[in-house]
Design an enzyme around this catalytic site. Structure first.
Site, mmCIF file in Angstrom:
data_model
loop_
_atom_site.group_PDB
_atom_site.id
_atom_site.type_symbol
_atom_site.label_atom_id
_atom_site.label_comp_id
_atom_site.label_asym_id
_atom_site.label_seq_id
_atom_site.Cartn_x
_atom_site.Cartn_y
_atom_site.Cartn_z
ATOM 1 N N ALA A 67 8.099 68.576 77.567
ATOM 2 C CA ALA A 67 7.271 67.375 77.459
ATOM 3 C C ALA A 67 5.829 67.713 77.818
ATOM 4 O O ALA A 67 5.569 68.466 78.756
ATOM 5 C CB ALA A 67 7.804 66.290 78.393
ATOM 6 N N HIS B 253 -1.048 57.597 68.752
ATOM 7 C CA HIS B 253 -0.744 58.674 67.800
ATOM 8 C C HIS B 253 -1.264 58.325 66.401
ATOM 9 O O HIS B 253 -1.813 59.177 65.715
ATOM 10 C CB HIS B 253 0.766 58.943 67.742
ATOM 11 C CG HIS B 253 1.226 59.961 68.722
ATOM 12 N ND1 HIS B 253 1.158 61.312 68.480
ATOM 13 C CD2 HIS B 253 1.764 59.827 69.954
ATOM 14 C CE1 HIS B 253 1.636 61.963 69.521
ATOM 15 N NE2 HIS B 253 2.008 61.085 70.428
ATOM 16 N N ARG B 254 -1.081 57.079 65.986
ATOM 17 C CA ARG B 254 -1.567 56.651 64.666
ATOM 18 C C ARG B 254 -3.075 56.859 64.548
ATOM 19 O O ARG B 254 -3.575 57.322 63.534
ATOM 20 C CB ARG B 254 -1.241 55.181 64.419
ATOM 21 C CG ARG B 254 0.164 54.935 63.994
ATOM 22 C CD ARG B 254 0.365 53.459 63.670
ATOM 23 N NE ARG B 254 1.760 53.209 63.382
ATOM 24 C CZ ARG B 254 2.442 52.164 63.834
ATOM 25 N NH1 ARG B 254 1.838 51.258 64.576
ATOM 26 N NH2 ARG B 254 3.702 52.022 63.523
ATOM 27 N N GLN B 255 -3.780 56.482 65.602
ATOM 28 C CA GLN B 255 -5.247 56.598 65.563
ATOM 29 C C GLN B 255 -5.726 58.033 65.580
ATOM 30 O O GLN B 255 -6.786 58.333 65.058
ATOM 31 C CB GLN B 255 -5.855 55.830 66.718
ATOM 32 C CG GLN B 255 -5.896 54.352 66.428
ATOM 33 C CD GLN B 255 -7.097 53.729 67.049
ATOM 34 O OE1 GLN B 255 -7.132 53.567 68.251
ATOM 35 N NE2 GLN B 255 -8.059 53.366 66.213
#
Length: 188
Positions: free
Chosen positions: A11, A51-53
């Site tokens: 992680a 994450h999308r950005q």
């Protein structure tokens, strides 16, 4: 026939960042990102939004909490497909029918998902990059569900690593290509 690259590590080891840089290097703007995360709580919803950005706007995103092989097929003629991540995909399958799903059913679902993914990779013209966590390096989990998850993901990782053309292990943000090291030792 597609090319398969597996990116694994602990992680926060830098797996996703490395995989995105690799996808950009291999596919440029012609990348399909397959997201497996499900927003089961507010914290995960914030992670998904971040994450999308962070991804390039020119990349196509497909949401696939299951049936990732089908999503690879939907990616069509893309140069590169990035799946982030197998860790969440296995979790989605394990919890699909609740925490009391019989272990045999979860195991069969994960095996079928991995087999379908490998079939799709073989049929695809793309380089497919799969991100996953290495969860077998820590202590033995204290509860049945966590042990089952660790075992399912470990087996799925091993199947993908065996089929992969390249396998990268990230340690503290540093990628090490380990498949070629294993092959040098003539390991099966």
């Amino acid at each position: 026939m597609g090319r398969l690259i597996l990116v694994t590590g602990g992680a926060r080891s830098g797996k996703s960042d490395f995989a995105e840089r690799l996808a950009r290097q291999l596919g440029g703007e012609d990348v399909v990102f397959i997201a497996t995360a499900e927003a089961r709580d507010d914290e995960m919803a914030r992670r998904i939004a971040a994450h999308r950005q962070s991804r390039p706007a020119t990349w196509q995103t497909l949401e696939a909490a299951r049936d990732v092989g089908r999503a690879v097929v939907r990616a069509g003629e893309a140069a590169t497909v990035l799946i982030d991540c197998l860790t969440l995909l296995v979790s989605n399958l394990l919890l699909a029918d609740g925490e009391d799903t019989p272990p045999e059913r979860s195991e069969a679902a994960v095996e079928a998902e991995v087999a379908a993914l490998l079939d799709a990779v073989r049929a695809s013209p793309a380089t497919v990059i799969v991100v996953t966590n290495e969860v077998g390096l820590g202590i033995v989990p204290v509860n049945r569900l966590a042990r089952q998850y660790r075992d399912l993901l470990g087996r799925a990782n091993a199947v993908l690593a065996k089929a992969a053309d390249e396998v990268y292990l990230l340690i503290s943000g540093l990628p090490v290509e380990i498949k070629s090291l294993a092959l040098r030792g003539n390991f099966p």
